[in-house]
Design a protein around this motif. Structure first.
Motif, PDB file in Angstrom:
ATOM      1  N   UNK A  26       0.800  -1.221   0.000  1.00  0.00           N
ATOM      2  CA  UNK A  26       0.000   0.000   0.000  1.00  0.00           C
ATOM      3  C   UNK A  26       0.839   1.280   0.000  1.00  0.00           C
ATOM      4  N   UNK A  27       2.147   1.184   0.320  1.00  0.00           N
ATOM      5  CA  UNK A  27       2.930   2.425   0.388  1.00  0.00           C
ATOM      6  C   UNK A  27       4.124   2.471  -0.556  1.00  0.00           C
ATOM      7  N   UNK A  28       4.412   1.398  -1.290  1.00  0.00           N
ATOM      8  CA  UNK A  28       5.652   1.384  -2.064  1.00  0.00           C
ATOM      9  C   UNK A  28       5.644   2.420  -3.191  1.00  0.00           C
ATOM     10  N   UNK A  29       4.464   2.738  -3.749  1.00  0.00           N
ATOM     11  CA  UNK A  29       4.391   3.763  -4.800  1.00  0.00           C
ATOM     12  C   UNK A  29       4.755   5.128  -4.217  1.00  0.00           C
ATOM     13  N   UNK A  30       4.235   5.417  -3.043  1.00  0.00           N
ATOM     14  CA  UNK A  30       4.560   6.679  -2.371  1.00  0.00           C
ATOM     15  C   UNK A  30       6.050   6.755  -2.052  1.00  0.00           C
ATOM     16  N   UNK A  31       6.620   5.623  -1.606  1.00  0.00           N
ATOM     17  CA  UNK A  31       8.057   5.589  -1.327  1.00  0.00           C
ATOM     18  C   UNK A  31       8.841   5.821  -2.616  1.00  0.00           C
ATOM     19  N   UNK A  32       8.407   5.189  -3.706  1.00  0.00           N
ATOM     20  CA  UNK A  32       9.069   5.395  -4.987  1.00  0.00           C
ATOM     21  C   UNK A  32       9.018   6.844  -5.426  1.00  0.00           C
ATOM     22  N   UNK A  33       7.844   7.472  -5.284  1.00  0.00           N
ATOM     23  CA  UNK A  33       7.713   8.886  -5.640  1.00  0.00           C
ATOM     24  C   UNK A  33       8.642   9.751  -4.792  1.00  0.00           C
ATOM     25  N   UNK A  34       8.760   9.400  -3.513  1.00  0.00           N
ATOM     26  CA  UNK A  34       9.636  10.156  -2.616  1.00  0.00           C
ATOM     27  C   UNK A  34      11.092  10.042  -3.067  1.00  0.00           C
ATOM     28  N   UNK A  35      11.511   8.852  -3.450  1.00  0.00           N
ATOM     29  CA  UNK A  35      12.892   8.657  -3.905  1.00  0.00           C
ATOM     30  C   UNK A  35      13.158   9.419  -5.194  1.00  0.00           C
ATOM     31  N   UNK A  36      12.208   9.394  -6.123  1.00  0.00           N
ATOM     32  CA  UNK A  36      12.374  10.128  -7.376  1.00  0.00           C
ATOM     33  C   UNK A  36      12.437  11.631  -7.108  1.00  0.00           C
ATOM     34  N   UNK A 262       9.083  -1.550  -8.715  1.00  0.00           N
ATOM     35  CA  UNK A 262       8.883  -2.994  -8.610  1.00  0.00           C
ATOM     36  C   UNK A 262       9.048  -3.387  -7.146  1.00  0.00           C
ATOM     37  N   UNK A 263       7.955  -3.863  -6.540  1.00  0.00           N
ATOM     38  CA  UNK A 263       7.938  -4.196  -5.117  1.00  0.00           C
ATOM     39  C   UNK A 263       8.063  -5.708  -4.917  1.00  0.00           C
ATOM     40  N   UNK A 264       9.013  -6.102  -4.029  1.00  0.00           N
ATOM     41  CA  UNK A 264       9.253  -7.506  -3.711  1.00  0.00           C
ATOM     42  C   UNK A 264       9.139  -7.701  -2.192  1.00  0.00           C
ATOM     43  N   UNK A 265       8.351  -8.682  -1.773  1.00  0.00           N
ATOM     44  CA  UNK A 265       8.339  -9.018  -0.352  1.00  0.00           C
ATOM     45  C   UNK A 265       9.631  -9.758  -0.012  1.00  0.00           C
ATOM     46  N   UNK A 270      12.840 -14.066  -6.402  1.00  0.00           N
ATOM     47  CA  UNK A 270      12.872 -14.176  -7.850  1.00  0.00           C
ATOM     48  C   UNK A 270      13.029 -12.838  -8.536  1.00  0.00           C
ATOM     49  N   UNK A 271      12.702 -12.814  -9.822  1.00  0.00           N
ATOM     50  CA  UNK A 271      12.832 -11.592 -10.620  1.00  0.00           C
ATOM     51  C   UNK A 271      11.488 -10.959 -10.958  1.00  0.00           C
ATOM     52  N   UNK A 272      10.389 -11.678 -10.653  1.00  0.00           N
ATOM     53  CA  UNK A 272       9.051 -11.136 -10.906  1.00  0.00           C
ATOM     54  C   UNK A 272       8.528 -10.481  -9.637  1.00  0.00           C
ATOM     55  N   UNK A 273       8.186  -9.197  -9.688  1.00  0.00           N
ATOM     56  CA  UNK A 273       7.749  -8.496  -8.477  1.00  0.00           C
ATOM     57  C   UNK A 273       6.375  -8.951  -8.014  1.00  0.00           C
ATOM     58  N   UNK A 274       6.096  -8.723  -6.720  1.00  0.00           N
ATOM     59  CA  UNK A 274       4.762  -8.988  -6.189  1.00  0.00           C
ATOM     60  C   UNK A 274       3.771  -7.923  -6.647  1.00  0.00           C
ATOM     61  N   UNK A 275       4.301  -6.733  -6.921  1.00  0.00           N
ATOM     62  CA  UNK A 275       3.452  -5.646  -7.405  1.00  0.00           C
ATOM     63  C   UNK A 275       4.334  -4.659  -8.159  1.00  0.00           C
ATOM     64  N   UNK A 276       3.760  -3.927  -9.104  1.00  0.00           N
ATOM     65  CA  UNK A 276       4.544  -2.950  -9.864  1.00  0.00           C
ATOM     66  C   UNK A 276       3.685  -1.750 -10.220  1.00  0.00           C
ATOM     67  N   UNK A 277       4.358  -0.625 -10.456  1.00  0.00           N
ATOM     68  CA  UNK A 277       3.683   0.609 -10.823  1.00  0.00           C
ATOM     69  C   UNK A 277       4.704   1.503 -11.514  1.00  0.00           C
TER      70      UNK A 277
END
Length: 284
Positions: A26-36, A262-265, A270-277
Motif C-alpha cells: 500500500x505504500x511502495x508507490x509513495x516511497x518510490x515517488x519520494x525517492x524520485x 517494482x515491489x518484492x516481499x 525471484x525476478x518477478x515483483x509482487x506488485x509494480x507501478x
C-alpha cells in the motif's frame, strides 16, 4: 476485559503495526515517488550553490569588488523569474573564493527548472585548490526551509565540486547529514551521498548511496546501475534498490520519461515483483 487480556491485546496490536512497518503493497508507490523527488530535488538543492558560484560569476565578482572581511550584499534574477539575494564574506580579503569565505543566499519566488523556490541556504568554503586545470571546492552547507511547496528541507550537508577547465565538465558529491525533509504531509531524514557527473554536453549520471528514514522506517539505498538523466531531468537508464529492515525491497528503475517501481516481499527471491507501478511522466 481483564487487565492481562487488555495488555495482551495491546501487545498484539503493537506487534501487528510493527510488522506492517517499512515497505508494503500500500505504500511502495509513495516511497518510490519520494525517492524520485529526492533525486530531482537533491540535485536542485545543490544547484542553488552553483547559481552564486559558477552560473553567475559576475555576482561573485561584484561581491568581491571591495575586498573586506565584512559581508558584501548581492542580488540576481533567477533563470525563470524571481530573485536571489544574499551576501558574501571574503574573510581573507583576497578577492577570490578561498577557505572560510561565507555565502548566504535567500530565495524569493525563485523559479529553477519549473520549481518555485523559497527559503535560504548558507555555506562556508572548507577547501579550495586548483590542480592540473581541475578546480576543487569543498563546502559546508546549512539549509533553512529551502525548497518548494512539493518538498522542503532543513539541515546540513558537505559538498565537493570539481570543475575541469579543459573539458568543461563538472562533478559534485554532496553528503546529507540527517537532513530533515518534508514532502506534502510526510517527513523524512536523509543520510546519503549523491554523486553527479555532468559532461559539457549530453546526459548526466547520478549515484545515491546511504539511507533515508521515511516517517519512522529506515530504508537502505543501493545504486544497482548509475542513473542516466537527460534534459529536463528525463530518466534514460539506471536502477536503485531501497530495502527495509524486514528485507522487503523496492526497485526504482529509470525508463523513458518515467521511473518503474517494482515491489518484492522478503520471501520473494525471484525476478518477478509482487506488485509494480510507475511514476508520473518526466521531461514535460
Amino acid at each position: 476485559m481483564k487487565l492481562r487480556h487488555l495488555i495482551a491485546a495491546t501487545c498484539a496490536a503493537v506487534a501487528t503495526a510493527a510488522s506492517a512497518a517499512g515497505l508494503t503493497p500500500s505504500n511502495y508507490v509513495e516511497v518510490g515517488d519520494t525517492i524520485v523527488d529526492m533525486l530531482d530535488t537533491s540535485s536542485l538543492a545543490f544547484s542553488t550553490m552553483l547559481l552564486g558560484l559558477n552560473d553567475t560569476p559576475r555576482v561573485v565578482r561584484a561581491s568581491f569588488a571591495s575586498p573586506s572581511s565584512r559581508a558584501q550584499p548581492f542580488s540576481s534574477p533567477c533563470p525563470g523569474g524571481g530573485a536571489i539575494h544574499g551576501s558574501v564574506a571574503d574573510r581573507d580579503g583576497s578577492g577570490n573564493v578561498s577557505v572560510r569565505d561565507r555565502f548566504v543566499t535567500v530565495f524569493e519566488s525563485c523559479r529553477i527548472d519549473d520549481e518555485l523556490i523559497s527559503g535560504s541556504s548558507e555555506f562556508i568554503v572548507a577547501a579550495h585548490h586548483v590542480d592540473n586545470g581541475v578546480e576543487t571546492t569543498e563546502l559546508e552547507f546549512h539549509f533553512r526551509h529551502l525548497g518548494s511547496d512539493a518538498m522542503r528541507w532543513t539541515g546540513s550537508a558537505h559538498a565537493t565540486l570539481k570543475t575541469d577547465a579543459r573539458s568543461g565538465g563538472d562533478q559534485y558529491t554532496v553528503t546529507y547529514r540527517d537532513m530533515a525533509v518534508t514532502r506534502a504531509s510526510h517527513a523524512s531524514h536523509w543520510n546519503f551521498t549523491l554523486a553527479v557527473q555532468r559532461p559539457p554536453l549530453g546526459d548526466y549520471t547520478a549515484r545515491i548511496d546511504g539511507s533515508m528514514t521515511l516517517e519512522h522506517d529506515l530504508l537502505r539505498l543501493t545504486q544497482d546501475d548509475l542513473f542516466v538523466i537527460g534534459a529536463r531531468r528525463m530518466p534514460r537508464a539506471g536502477q536503485l534498490t531501497a530495502t527495509d529492515a524486514e528485507g522487503n525491497r523496492l526497485e526504482v528503475e529509470a525508463a523513458t520519461r518515467r521511473y518503474r517501481y517494482r515491489y518484492f516481499t522478503r520471501a520473494n527471491r525471484g525476478t518477478s515483483p509482487d506488485s509494480s507501478s510507475q511514476s508520473r511522466p518526466h521531461g514535460r
